[in-house]
Structures are given as C-alpha cells and as structure tokens.
Design a protein around this motif. Structure first.
Motif, mmCIF file in Angstrom:
data_model
loop_
_atom_site.group_PDB
_atom_site.id
_atom_site.type_symbol
_atom_site.label_atom_id
_atom_site.label_comp_id
_atom_site.label_asym_id
_atom_site.label_seq_id
_atom_site.Cartn_x
_atom_site.Cartn_y
_atom_site.Cartn_z
ATOM 1 N N SER A 131 0.852 -1.190 0.000
ATOM 2 C CA SER A 131 0.000 0.000 0.000
ATOM 3 C C SER A 131 0.886 1.238 0.000
ATOM 4 N N ILE A 132 1.345 1.635 -1.159
ATOM 5 C CA ILE A 132 2.227 2.790 -1.309
ATOM 6 C C ILE A 132 1.759 3.617 -2.492
ATOM 7 N N ALA A 300 -7.532 -2.838 -0.382
ATOM 8 C CA ALA A 300 -6.764 -2.051 0.584
ATOM 9 C C ALA A 300 -5.285 -1.979 0.267
ATOM 10 N N VAL A 301 -4.853 -2.452 -0.898
ATOM 11 C CA VAL A 301 -3.444 -2.385 -1.262
ATOM 12 C C VAL A 301 -3.298 -1.539 -2.530
ATOM 13 N N GLY A 302 -2.041 -1.286 -2.895
ATOM 14 C CA GLY A 302 -1.802 -0.362 -3.993
ATOM 15 C C GLY A 302 -2.056 1.065 -3.554
ATOM 16 N N VAL A 303 -2.282 1.936 -4.493
ATOM 17 C CA VAL A 303 -2.579 3.336 -4.168
ATOM 18 C C VAL A 303 -3.980 3.467 -3.586
ATOM 19 N N GLY A 304 -4.934 2.694 -4.116
ATOM 20 C CA GLY A 304 -6.298 2.717 -3.600
ATOM 21 C C GLY A 304 -7.259 3.562 -4.391
ATOM 22 N N HIS A 305 -6.817 4.085 -5.548
ATOM 23 C CA HIS A 305 -7.705 4.994 -6.278
ATOM 24 C C HIS A 305 -8.909 4.278 -6.881
ATOM 25 N N PHE A 350 1.089 10.178 -0.257
ATOM 26 C CA PHE A 350 0.064 11.051 -0.819
ATOM 27 C C PHE A 350 -1.137 10.247 -1.313
ATOM 28 N N GLY A 351 -0.888 9.281 -2.210
ATOM 29 C CA GLY A 351 -1.980 8.503 -2.784
ATOM 30 C C GLY A 351 -2.771 7.725 -1.750
ATOM 31 N N SER A 355 -6.810 8.059 -0.432
ATOM 32 C CA SER A 355 -7.712 6.906 -0.418
ATOM 33 C C SER A 355 -8.308 6.681 0.975
ATOM 34 N N ILE A 356 -7.464 6.757 2.003
ATOM 35 C CA ILE A 356 -7.969 6.602 3.380
ATOM 36 C C ILE A 356 -8.949 7.720 3.708
ATOM 37 N N GLY A 357 -8.619 8.952 3.309
ATOM 38 C CA GLY A 357 -9.519 10.075 3.562
ATOM 39 C C GLY A 357 -10.865 9.900 2.875
#
Length: 460
Positions: A131-132, A300-305, A350-351, A355-357
C-alpha cells in the motif's frame, strides 16, 4: 525619467546573449525530461500493480507467497545498491535543500541515478502489492532529473542547484496529480518557504513544461480522475464536515506518528529485531499486507484509487447506505499503509492518504445518513492529506483542482486547517522531522552491518 528601463537596450542585451538562451534551452529540455520521467514512472507503476492484480485474481492465495518474497527481494536490493531511494522522497529533497547539507553530500539524496532507481524500486513495491503511492517519490525523481541540468549550464547562468531542485520537486507534484497550482503551493509551503523572483520563474517554467508532457500522455485528467462533488451550501456541510475533519486529524496524526516511529525506531524488541534483521522483518510485514489483500479482495493495497472511484460512484448513485461497510476499508487501508512503510520499501503517502480520507468521508456519510456523500468524500481526502503532511494549503489546492471543487473552497479550506491543527497535537510534522533526522544522522558514524543486509542508510 532617469532610471526608467531602456526597452531597446534591454532587448539588444537579451537577444544578443547566446549563452543565456542556450542555458534556457537546457532548462526547458530538462523540464521535458522530468515530465517524461513522471510519465514513464506512472506507466511502469500502473503496469506493475496491474500484473499483481492479475496474479491475485488468478489465485487468491498467491499474495501470501508473492508479496513477502518480492518485498524482501526489493528491500535487500535497495539496501545493497541504492540506499538513497528508501523513504517517500520528499524528506530527501528537503535534506538536499537544507543549507546545512554539504554540497558533496547532495548526491546521497538527489541525483539522476537515484531517480532511475526510485522509479524501479517503487514499481517493485507496487508489483509486490504493498500500500504505497508514487506521488511523493515523483518529487525526488523530478528533482534528480532537473538537478542533472547543472552540468550543462554555464557559470554565468545564475541558476543555483537549489532553484533546480525546487523547480523539479514542484514539477513532480504537478505532473503526478495534474495539479499545477498544487505544485506551486507545495514548493512554497513545503520545499522553499521563500521564493525569489528568478526562482519562481524557473519553477513556473518547469511546472508548465512537465505538466504539458503529462497531459499529452494521459489527457487533462488527474490520477484519481475528476470527482465532481455536488454543489452544496457551506452550512449544510458544517456538522458532518466537522466530524470528517476531526476524524481525519486524529487518524492522520496517528499515521504520521507511526511513520515517524518506523523511521526512528523504538527501544523495544519489535524494533530491535527490525534493526537486526531488516530483510526478514520486511518479509513478515509483506506477509501481513498480503493477508489484508486477501481479506479486502485487493481493495486495501496499492494506491487505492480504484476503491475511491467505487465510493464516489456509490455516492453519486445514492447506494452508499445500502452497500457500504463502515470502517472496514478505512481500517485495513490504514494498517496496510503503516506496515508498507515499515518494510523499508520506497513509497509515498500522498496517494494512500487520499484513499484513506475518501474512506473516512464515506464512513461519516453512512453513519450520519448524509445525502452529501461525494462532498464528504472530497472533504475526507483533503482533511487526511492535510493531517498526514501538515501542509493544509497544499492539500486544499490539490483536492480542489482534482475535484473541480471551486464551489467547496471554504469547506475544503476549513477541513484542511482543522485536520492539520488536530494532527499537530498528536505528531510532529512528518517530512521536516524526517529531514532533520537525516541531517543529524549524517554527522554520526554508521553502526556495523546487520546480519541479513547492509546498514540502514540515513537516507531512509
């Protein structure tokens, strides 16, 4: 009047200095190269995560083996060959820009070689399914490309290394998000804090050129697409927006503090094992992230977009209350991002923060049964990014440009400021604190190498 500029004389001077024009051509050429580097970075990172998703779809258990093994391999490789790529990239640029950093030490943090290695390392982390994000690393990548222009500039150019690095960092953010104003504000708020007239001109030229290259490749769209939040009154969002801002401030401050702990380490057995066996520790963190990937079906992994787009589509269709699972994605994405940072693999925040927000905003909309789901998701993206980075103006501008949210300017601004204020009560500023620790570690002798890899560099 005496002292007024002589137009003809200035024009002759300007047009007659061939070397000055060659220097300008060099700067523009490197701005094009910086934009191309971000384009290649984007394509490679997306292809890497796309391969991971294909692997996960083919066999649900594959990440349980693939993620820890590849994570350990990438960590061992960068510690052995490119320790300067570790971390997000923004603290490295801040350290290189610091007046206390010797000129000969700048190559430990910013260089063309590190830029190329950073692209490969971050793509490797996404290939592993961590998750980066790539937006923070884009700052270091573009700054390294722009700094390389120094070898071709004449001594009379008047362009300093600092100006080249600030211009590159700003261009990296602008090209990664397709948010030119966000790049400018980021340079002022985080990188430079003061800009001379000449510096601002160079920065604007780099942003425009690198941004045009990115737009030519991907079109006039941001990385998360265009989120068109419905126009609502400021008062309608007051209560739910305050809840979003407070939640983002608390969670963002906590994530920032955990990431600082991952950077500095703690005097406990957990961190002692990490210092002694960094590669093995990275594999264990990778396995935990793989478990989260299996549980969340890869959301929940990757950037999340992709999941962010799903939340926005549900909000637009009014289906959030029926289908939304509150706190599940937000919690899993939070943990996955924290563990991914602890692996030591290069990657941005940042990414994942956006996504969390978005997850926080969707959760609040579900809990309060609010009809303004898309607007609250936009507020969540802004608030969480502001809380983690503690750069509220940058967060507000980036989200506003990404969402076409000019009608939400006051709401976004208030959310960013409140979330950043709450975060400051929990954690020190993430990037500047990491940069200070890097400069401090440069003055300390390196400890002996751990058992399964070389010493963790101060550029982590």
């Amino acid at each position: 009047m005496k002292g007024e500029p002589d137009f003809l004389e200035n024009l002759r001077t300007e047009m007659g200095d061939v070397r000055q024009w060659l220097d300008r051509v060099v700067v523009i050429a490197y701005a094009v190269l910086a934009g191309l580097a971000i384009v290649c970075f984007t394509l490679l990172a997306d292809a890497a995560f796309g391969f991971y998703q294909s692997l996960r779809s083919a066999a649900w258990w594959a990440p349980l083996l693939w993620t820890p093994l590849l994570t350990a391999g990438v960590v061992w490789t960068i510690r052995r060959w490119a320790p300067g790529t570790a971390g997000s990239g923004v603290p490295q640029l801040l350290t290189a820009l610091a007046p206390e950093t010797p000129v000969q030490a700048r190559s430990r943090f910013i260089s063309l070689k590190l830029s190329m290695a950073k692209i490969l390392a971050v793509s490797g982390g996404l290939l592993a399914g961590l998750s980066i994000g790539r937006q923070g690393p884009s700052v270091q990548v573009a700054a390294g490309v722009m700094l390389h222009a120094r070898r071709w500039l004449s001594p009379r150019s008047g362009i300093s290394d600092r100006e080249l690095m600030v211009a590159g960092g700003a261009a990296g953010i602008a090209a990664a998000f397709n948010t030119p104003l966000g790049g400018i504000v980021f340079a002022i708020e985080e990188l430079s804090r003061r800009l001379q007239e000449r510096s601002s001109g160079l920065m604007l030229a780099a942003i425009v050129v690198a941004g045009l290259v990115a737009v030519s490749a991907f079109g006039n769209l941001s990385y998360f697409g265009r989120v068109r939040a419905e126009a609502v009154s400021w008062w309608s969002l007051l209560a739910p927006g305050a809840v979003v801002a407070l939640a983002c401030g608390l969670l963002g401050g906590l994530l920032s503090r955990l990431m600082l702990a991952s950077f500095t380490g703690l005097p406990d057995r957990f961190c002692a094992y990490r210092r002694k066996r960094p590669v093995t520790f990275a594999a264990l963190c990778g396995f935990a992230v793989a478990v989260i990937a299996v549980v969340s079906d890869g959301a929940a992994v990757g950037v999340g977009h992709q999941h962010t787009h799903t939340l926005l589509d549900q909000a637009a269709a009014g289906a959030t209350a029926e289908n939304h699972q509150p706190l599940v994605f937000t919690g899993l994405k939070f943990i996955a991002s924290w563990l991914s940072a602890w692996t030591g693999i290069p990657g941005g925040i940042f990414g994942p923060s956006l996504s969390i927000g978005a997850g926080v905003g969707a959760d609040v909309a579900w809990l309060l049964n609010s009809p303004y789901g898309a607007a609250l998701i936009a507020l969540g993206m802004c608030g969480f990014l502001a809380a983690v980075t503690q750069t509220p103006i940058t967060a507000m501008i980036i989200v506003m440009e990404m969402t076409d949210g000019h009608s939400m300017v006051l709401s976004l601004m208030a959310c960013a400021l409140l979330a950043s204020l709450v975060s400051r009560m929990i954690s020190r500023p993430l990037y500047s604190t990491m940069s200070s620790l890097m400069m401090r570690s440069m003055q300390r002798p390196q400890p002996p190498a751990p058992a399964d890899g070389p010493t963790e560099s101060a550029t982590r």
